[in-house]
Design an enzyme around this catalytic site. Structure first.
Site, PDB file in Angstrom:
ATOM      1  N   ARG A   1       0.836  -1.207   0.000  1.00 39.39           N
ATOM      2  CA  ARG A   1       0.000   0.000   0.000  1.00 39.39           C
ATOM      3  C   ARG A   1       0.865   1.248   0.000  1.00 39.39           C
ATOM      4  O   ARG A   1       0.538   2.254  -0.623  1.00 39.39           O
ATOM      5  CB  ARG A   1      -0.933  -0.002   1.227  1.00 39.39           C
ATOM      6  CG  ARG A   1      -1.697   1.295   1.401  1.00 39.39           C
ATOM      7  CD  ARG A   1      -2.826   1.203   2.416  1.00 39.39           C
ATOM      8  NE  ARG A   1      -2.479   0.446   3.597  1.00 39.39           N
ATOM      9  CZ  ARG A   1      -1.767   0.925   4.613  1.00 39.39           C
ATOM     10  NH1 ARG A   1      -1.268   2.154   4.575  1.00 39.39           N
ATOM     11  NH2 ARG A   1      -1.515   0.171   5.671  1.00 39.39           N
TER      12      ARG A   1
ATOM     13  N   LYS B   1      -9.069   6.053 -19.189  1.00 38.43           N
ATOM     14  CA  LYS B   1      -9.389   6.561 -20.519  1.00 38.43           C
ATOM     15  C   LYS B   1      -8.170   6.459 -21.456  1.00 38.43           C
ATOM     16  O   LYS B   1      -7.632   5.388 -21.656  1.00 38.43           O
ATOM     17  CB  LYS B   1      -9.909   7.986 -20.409  1.00 38.43           C
ATOM     18  CG  LYS B   1     -10.961   8.198 -19.310  1.00 38.43           C
ATOM     19  CD  LYS B   1     -12.174   7.303 -19.440  1.00 38.43           C
ATOM     20  CE  LYS B   1     -13.333   7.734 -18.547  1.00 38.43           C
ATOM     21  NZ  LYS B   1     -13.074   7.694 -17.097  1.00 38.43           N
TER      22      LYS B   1
END
Length: 390
Positions: free
Chosen positions: A50, A199
């Site tokens: 993490r 995207k």
């Protein structure tokens, strides 16, 4: 960018990850949640995934290099990145934001941030006077989308950034539509850049990812703290897929932009199209600013057919573009903002912004431009007389 490489070269250099031990050309996928420490007192860079992972770190370095920033951060989605950026604010802070932002950002701003005592003002950021009047004593930043989603409004990043700095504020820019290959907000004075890497940066409709880049050490420290504290990090396999997608970013953006320009010109001449929104058209209200701060209009446009009935006819008869949410992929994607990307925006607000029942957003992919235009032309022929409200 490193040295004086051309843009195409810089993209490959940034995304290539030659392994020092094996010579492998691709960055290894480090599938480890934790890392052994060889020294009791001196830990090395990685301890828990993490907090840091070598594969994810390569993505973060790549986007920082391409955007011309010093620090990059990879998140599990575009909205995770937007959230981290806006949670640099604290209770009692105020920020200014483009009124025509992505629906997910609108939802976060309207329904989540107020719970934490963070206030905002939506303004037309293309109107500098309106931006100037919105500053308050507790304003901390200005948040921009340019070109905006889905109406492709263009905001002058350089002018807004100067205005923000004069008021002791940061400027954050969502650069998803253009990518660092077409527009570099940090070079224009912005302090932080956000991407939905789902995207164009990923480019293949196969991952969710968000990225942040900054050249401000205080913001870098704040973003890393939030990334590590809240844990919305980009997974290692998606990090690897994003690196793979980045390698073809330059050729994809060139092809998509060329196609979008051709489609915008075609639609602009069609009698059944009420309006075309594309900053690469000289008739676009923000064209001169777009030319000044970006190298092209990008691969996304929107157009209005005047009514939902006309939209239904078009969508039902198109054969090539997929009808879906999202954008920036190898396949062309047609979206209906009113019921997709901006469904979270109340109807009254949508209409006030110009997101009408007749509006469609088109993301140009890698299909042949002539084929896409022919498909649009045949589909437009099915629109019944009277369904387009001029």
């Amino acid at each position: 960018m490193a040295k004086d490489y051309g843009q195409d070269t810089a993209v490959i250099k940034a995304s290539l990850g030659i392994d020092k031990e094996t010579g492998a050309l691709n960055t290894p996928i480090h599938l480890s949640s934790t890392f052994h420490q060889h020294d009791f007192d001196n830990y090395h860079t990685y301890d828990y995934a993490r907090s840091g992972n070598p594969t994810r770190e390569k993505v973060e370095q790549a986007i920082a290099e391409l955007e011309g920033g010093t620090n990059g951060f990879a998140f599990a989605s575009g909205m995770a990145a937007v959230s981290a950026a806006l949670f640099t604010l604290s209770k009692g802070d105020h920020f200014i934001i483009s009124k025509d932002v992505y629906g997910g950002t609108f939802r976060l701003v309207e329904q989540v941030l107020p719970r934490f005592g963070i206030t905002h003002t939506f303004v037309d950021t293309t109107n500098i006077d309106e931006v100037a009047k919105a500053f308050q004593a507790n304003t901390k930043l200005v948040y921009l989308e340019t070109p905006s989603n889905p109406l492709l409004h263009v905001t002058d990043i350089r002018t807004v950034s100067k205005l923000a700095k004069a008021n002791g504020c940061y400027t954050f820019v969502d650069n998803t539509f253009l990518t660092p290959l077409i527009q570099k907000p940090l070079e224009l004075g912005a302090d932080l850049v956000i991407h939905s890497a789902t995207k164009f940066l990923g480019g293949h409709s196969d991952i969710l990812a968000g990225l942040i880049v900054t050249n401000n050490p205080d913001l870098a420290e704040a973003i890393y703290f939030l990334q590590n504290s809240t844990g919305g990090v980009l997974g290692v396999q998606d990090s690897w897929l994003l690196l793979r997608g980045l390698k073809t970013l330059s050729v994809r953006m060139k092809a998509g932009t060329e196609t979008a320009e051709k489609i915008a010109l075609f639609l602009n001449a069609e009698p059944d199209v009420v309006a075309v929104h594309y900053p690469g058209l000289p008739s676009h209200a923000g064209y001169e600013i777009q030319v000044e701060q970006a190298t092209s209009g990008g691969a996304v446009l929107s157009f209005d057919l005047g009514s939902e009935e006309a939209v239904r006819e078009l969508v039902n008869h198109l054969e090539l573009p997929v009808f879906s949410v999202s954008l920036g992929a190898v396949e062309s994607i047609l979206s209906y903002p009113a019921k997709m990307s901006h469904a979270a925006v109340p109807e009254k607000e949508r209409l006030a912004q110009g997101i009408t029942p007749g509006l469609l957003r088109f993301s140009a992919g890698l299909e042949d431009a002539d084929d896409l235009i022919a498909d649009l032309k045949q589909a437009l022929s099915f629109i019944k007389k009277g369904s387009v409200a001029k």
